[in-house]
Design an enzyme around this catalytic site. Structure first.
Site, PDB file in Angstrom:
ATOM      1  N   CYS A   1      34.189 -80.808 -57.296  1.00 22.08           N
ATOM      2  CA  CYS A   1      34.356 -79.489 -57.905  1.00 22.08           C
ATOM      3  C   CYS A   1      35.771 -79.423 -58.450  1.00 22.08           C
ATOM      4  O   CYS A   1      36.725 -79.631 -57.698  1.00 22.08           O
ATOM      5  CB  CYS A   1      34.104 -78.382 -56.887  1.00 22.08           C
ATOM      6  SG  CYS A   1      34.222 -76.719 -57.594  1.00 22.08           S
TER       7      CYS A   1
ATOM      8  N   ARG B   1      29.576 -84.413 -53.803  1.00 25.09           N
ATOM      9  CA  ARG B   1      29.938 -83.394 -54.792  1.00 25.09           C
ATOM     10  C   ARG B   1      31.405 -83.459 -55.134  1.00 25.09           C
ATOM     11  O   ARG B   1      32.250 -83.758 -54.291  1.00 25.09           O
ATOM     12  CB  ARG B   1      29.618 -82.005 -54.236  1.00 25.09           C
ATOM     13  CG  ARG B   1      29.928 -80.888 -55.223  1.00 25.09           C
ATOM     14  CD  ARG B   1      29.607 -79.542 -54.667  1.00 25.09           C
ATOM     15  NE  ARG B   1      30.665 -79.077 -53.785  1.00 25.09           N
ATOM     16  CZ  ARG B   1      30.648 -77.922 -53.146  1.00 25.09           C
ATOM     17  NH1 ARG B   1      29.616 -77.115 -53.266  1.00 25.09           N
ATOM     18  NH2 ARG B   1      31.636 -77.578 -52.365  1.00 25.09           N
TER      19      ARG B   1
END
Length: 127
Positions: A107, A105
């Site tokens: 972000c 991930r």
């Protein structure tokens, strides 16, 4: 050959792009802002926006015959990194609810998102 993913369970594209592209072994879901596909409306708080963005991602994957268990990479765009802990908790529960492994991930905070959204989530899934 690529197959275009299109479902009425996620918001229609609001520009010159598609909801997703299925390459057979990989599925790329376009970034999902928290528009409710039935009403076109968007909640104002980050909790509801996060849930809706994830629901939209899930709908696209479902249309491709996949689930959250197939997600290998997510990118989350936030207009305010102060929302990170709230988003992170909802994100964690999204994957735990289906006993899916956490994917890679990223972000990042961005200056703005379409339609004034506070969050956008895009994913890559693998068969």
């Amino acid at each position: 050959m690529a197959t275009i993913i299109n479902t009425d369970k996620a918001p229609a594209a609001i520009g010159p792009y598609v909801q997703g592209v299925d390459l057979g072994n990989l599925v790329f879901a376009s970034g999902q802002i928290p528009l409710d596909p039935k009403t076109g409306e968007m909640a104002s708080d980050i909790t509801q926006q996060t849930h809706q963005s994830l629901a939209n991602v899930k709908a696209i994957l479902t249309a491709a015959g996949l689930s959250a268990k197939h997600i290998v990479k997510t990118t989350i765009f936030l207009t305010d990194l102060n929302d990170f802990n709230t988003v992170n908790g909802i994100y964690e529960q999204f994957f735990k609810a289906v006993d899916a492994p956490f994917p890679a991930r990223s972000c990042v905070q961005v200056a703005a998102l379409p339609r004034g959204a506070n969050i956008e989530i895009e994913v890559i899934a693998a068969r």
